[in-house]
Design an enzyme around this catalytic site. Structure first.
Site: not given
Ligand code: ARG
Ligand code: ZN
Length: 867
Positions: A272-275, A308-309, A312, A331
């Protein structure tokens, strides 16, 4: 370039083996000379011996003389080492399967290295890769090691300075902007961070700008970076971002800490996304929205992922995880926070019901099958396989239970202490629980079991009544899960309320703490036998076993003052009715339909809530429920029974449904707000029932008239469900063929709702469609994932569905192991089914496992599924 065979490197990592890194990093300076096939990365890293490290790192395999010297062990994968220096002098590290080892001085020193990487060839979408001509990164969990040699572990934190050189108009990285000129840009992130939060983006992007003033007066420049053509689809995400920033200040006292906050939308993304600190990178499906192209559900998802992001930044970035076993620390907490945010911004009961629906659909399914694992796993082969519903969603449930146990005030105190005590640190679940113990004076040693014990507890409810005393006896049992034959009793907060026969509440919601295997709770001095509403608000992630008569369920469905349990009672009635229909051919009870008919026209009730009450348990829910009762589910029979049940429901509710449909239509220009979306959800729920009995004329009219995607797609879905959408599907395609996100919906819908006998053929045909760009994860998920989520189609007795999915997983694996591994969970429930289906599925799983050069990601998943 070295390319270690992944399977030979498949070693298990254990939580118990944790040891601090040999060195601390004081500073990281990176220079990127961008090139599509030969990007150079120059790193300059200041190391110093870590006083907390064990005496010596593992030097096994080193030449004898070097074994005496301190060693620096760095991660590195798919890197071409051009040169390395220590304190300016040439160094000669030894390259290993996982990186390099180098003898280093017994004092602080500067490591410099230059490596070459190939972003164009990087189809795994981990590390630095290209998407649509744009450079972009994904480092969590272990992707930074594909960018340069580094201690790629979350407990190594450092400030980063980055210089990007490249002939592209937009060059972004973490932190605050620094110098900028023709063909270069510099960035400095003052906050120390682990490498998994590193990010870089370079490309030809347009920016939707805004700003936010924090409570203490810092002015933050906000930017959402997208392709020029998408610039009109950023306003909602920006609004959600500003609301998230304000909410985190108000509710958690957390302010943002940099001068800029940037979000980039990218089409090729595994999740979905990354923080990433100050530079969040999003799957474009989680950012872009316009009324014409996005549904209400898309808007809602965008809002929650943006939140969410953003959240974080404190829970994840300022305070991070010591190691990947602690993933739920960031998480679970961040999911919990985004759920709270959505509950505050929208409707709390509706949010709770949706969260529980998702938990049951994904986490209960996982927790009751071969992939069950604790919220804090104790070992892994590939960490990417543990970004699961258990870590995220069950992890969030644990936070909710903690809050229920210590109260809202205790929770607030504990969180304040957490931020104060651990800011800038990489922490563990022990640290987290300790702040609750210190702030609230409560012993949490038994609660901690929730983190280590897998499986969904079953809580059995017995009731008795005598002399004005009502006794609830609760007992708990957690079924065994892989590797955990023995289970201990957990602390389970069970929220209970008692209702009098006239529907008034005689005992308001009280939290009972079940801590033993079996325990009784007494309510004294009652005038009459009450009806108990148990597990209000879904106060714990358990399966309630209650042999309740239908009359009590019906009573709760009509009278419960707890909206969650009112919905739950209706759902239980529907589920029981479906199960008896499947097992004994029983026709549904008219009383349920009558109560439902009254509920849906109750104008006092939130339309979104009423819409939820009209939805039946999913096919997969029913399969799991049958399996729990020792019955082998037949997916095709489930599909049919559910369809007939819907038809009976539509017929029983008929005159009312038509009126309700008219009432629930929203006039005027589209707005994504919760109230309008709730009404549209009710209109959609009634429309899909009406379509089963009206030949589709209403859906066709709605499709023709729709000026927003929610209504257009709602109508199209209703028509696809009755197998009468040929014309509409082709018109929809014609209208939207250039919009990749809408096209994903078009693909997904056809495979997801196809009738059992047609589904595999439909999916196969769509994989031959010129727009099936299978290397794009969103498109692959839409078609293959969408098909696998159509249980009756996937489980076609011929095995064609299994074969199709397995063929595509085998094809995708060498290109994108992460997405392949994740999608292999299509098979996780294989043991539930009959011998023939089991044999067919086993055969496909074994075929995948036998594929040449299978990735470590997929190999781990498939072996666990088969075990
Ligand atoms: N930290 C990210 C989030 O929850 C997701 C990263 C997922 N990484 C992965 N290797 N599956 O927003
Ligand atoms: Zn997350």
């Amino acid at each position: 370039m070295r390319d270690a065979s992944p399977q030979s490197a498949a070693e298990t990592v254990y939580l118990k083996d944790y040891a601090p890194f040999s060195h601390l990093v004081d500073k990281v300076e990176l220079v990127f000379r961008l090139h599509p096939t030969a990007t150079r990365v120059v790193s300059r890293i200041s190391f110093r011996p870590n006083p907390a490290a064990p005496a010596k790192p593992d030097t096994e395999g080193l030449p004898q003389p070097d074994r005496e010297k301190p060693q620096l062990v760095l991660h590195g994968e798919k890197l071409k080492l051009i040169g390395a220096r220590i304190d300016g002098k040439a160094a000669s590290p030894r390259l290993t399967k996982t990186g390099l080892v180098c003898a280093v001085p017994d004092k602080p020193f500067v490591w410099e290295a230059e490596v070459e990487i190939n972003p164009s060839e990087n189809t795994a979408l981990e590390g630095l890769y290209m998407s649509n001509g744009m450079y972009c990164t994904q480092c969590e969990a272990e992707g930074f090691r594909k960018i340069t040699y580094y201690p790629d572990r979350p407990d190594v934190m450092a400030p980063f300075s980055v210089r990007i050189e490249g002939d592209l108009p937009v060059l972004l990285s973490n932190g605050n902007p620094g110098k900028k000129g023709e063909g270069f840009a510099e960035w400095h992130d003052p906050w120390k961070k682990p490498a998994y939060l590193f990010a870089l983006v370079a490309g030809d992007l347009a920016c939707h700008r805004d700003s936010f003033a924090t409570a203490s007066g810092r002015k933050v420049g906000l930017g959402i970076w997208v392709r020029e053509a998408d610039i009109g689809k950023c306003a909602f995400a920006m609004d959600a971002l500003k609301r998230s920033m304000a909410w985190d200040e108000k509710v958690y006292g957390r302010e943002y800490d940099l001068d800029v906050f940037n979000i980039v939308a990218v089409d090729d993304f595994n999740m979905g996304a990354m923080e990433n600190k100050g530079l969040n990178i999003f799957n474009s499906s989680a950012v872009l929205a316009s009324p014409e192209t996005a549904t209400d559900a898309n808007y809602e998802r965008i809002e929650s992922i943006i939140a969410h992001e953003y959240f974080h930044n404190w829970t994840g970035n300022r305070i991070t995880c010591r190691d990947w076993f602690q993933l739920c620390l960031k998480e679970g907490l961040t999911v919990y926070r985004d759920q709270q945010f959505s509950a505050d911004e929208r409707s709390a009961p509706v949010q709770r019901i949706n969260d529980v629906l998702a938990l049951r659909a994904r986490q209960f399914r996982e927790d009751n099958g071969p992939l069950a694992h604790p919220v804090r796993p104790e070992s892994f082969v590939e960490i990417n396989n543990f970004y699961t519903a258990t870590v995220y969603e069950k992890g969030a449930e644990l936070i909710g239970m903690l809050r229920r146990l210590v109260g809202a005030e205790g929770y607030a105190k504990a969180l304040d202490l957490y931020f104060k005590r651990h800011d800038g640190q990489a922490c563990t679940i022990e640290d987290w629980l300790k702040v609750f113990e210190d702030a609230c004076g409560r012993d949490l040693s038994q609660f901690k079991l929730w983190y280590s014990q897998a499986g969904t507890p079953r809580v059995k409810v017995e009731e008795s009544w005598a002399d004005g005393t009502f006794t609830l006896t609760l007992s708990q049992k957690t079924p065994t899960t892989p590797g955990q034959p023995e289970k201990r009793p957990l602390v389970i907060p069970v929220a209970v309320g008692l209702l009098a026969r006239d529907g008034s509440e005689v005992v308001p919601t009280t939290v009972l703490e079940l801590t033993e295997t079996r325990q009784s709770f007494r309510f004294k001095d009652l005038a009459e036998r009450p009806v108990a509403s148990v597990l209000r608000g879904f106060s714990a992630p358990v399966i309630l076993e209650r042999s309740h008569d239908a009359a009590d369920r019906l009573f709760l469905f009509i009278h419960d003052t707890d909206p969650f349990n009112r919905w739950e009672a209706g759902r239980a009635l529907a589920k029981d009715a479906l199960l008896s229909k499947l097992r004994y051919g029983t026709e549904p009870d008219k009383a349920y339909f009558a109560a439902l008919g009254d509920l849906i026209r109750d104008l006092e009730l939130d339309p979104a809530f009423r819409a939820l009450c009209l939805a039946l348990p999913s096919q997969d829910d029913i399969a799991q429920a049958l399996h729990d009762r020792g019955v082998v589910p037949d997916p095709v029979a489930i599909y049919r029974a559910r369809r007939e049940f819907s038809e009976a429901m539509a017929a029983a509710l008929q005159p009312r449904l038509a009126a309700l449909y008219e009432y629930a239509r929203v006039e005027g220009p589209y707005s994504p707000d919760a109230a309008s979306a709730g009404k549209r959800a009710l209109a959609a729920a009634t429309l899909s029932l009406l379509t089963l009995v009206d030949g589709g004329h209403r859906a066709r009219a709605q499709f023709d008239a729709a000026d927003n995607m929610t209504e257009q797609f709602g109508a199209l879905s209703a028509l696809v469900s009755i197998g009468s959408a040929e014309d509409e599907l082709s018109r929809f395609y014609g209208q939207w063929k250039t919009d990749r996100l809408v096209l994903d919906k078009w693909f997904g819908l056809q495979v997801g709702l196809a009738a059992p006998e047609a589904a595999a053929e439909t999916a196969k045909a769509l994989t031959q469609h010129p727009d099936f760009s299978w290397k794009t994860p969103n498109r692959f998920r839409a078609v293959i994932g969408g098909f696998a989520a159509n249980p009756a189609g996937f489980h076609d007795p011929s095995g064609a569905g299994y074969r199709l999915v397995a063929d595509w997983l085998i094809k995708l694996d060498p290109v994108n192991p992460q997405t392949t591994a994740r999608m292999s969970t299509a098979f996780e429930t294989w043991r539930r089914y009959d011998d023939d289906r089991r044999a067919l599925m086993r055969e496909e799983l074994e075929r995948i496992l036998a594929a040449k050069d299978l990735s470590r990601d997929t190999a781990e998943m498939v072996s666990r599924i088969l075990a």
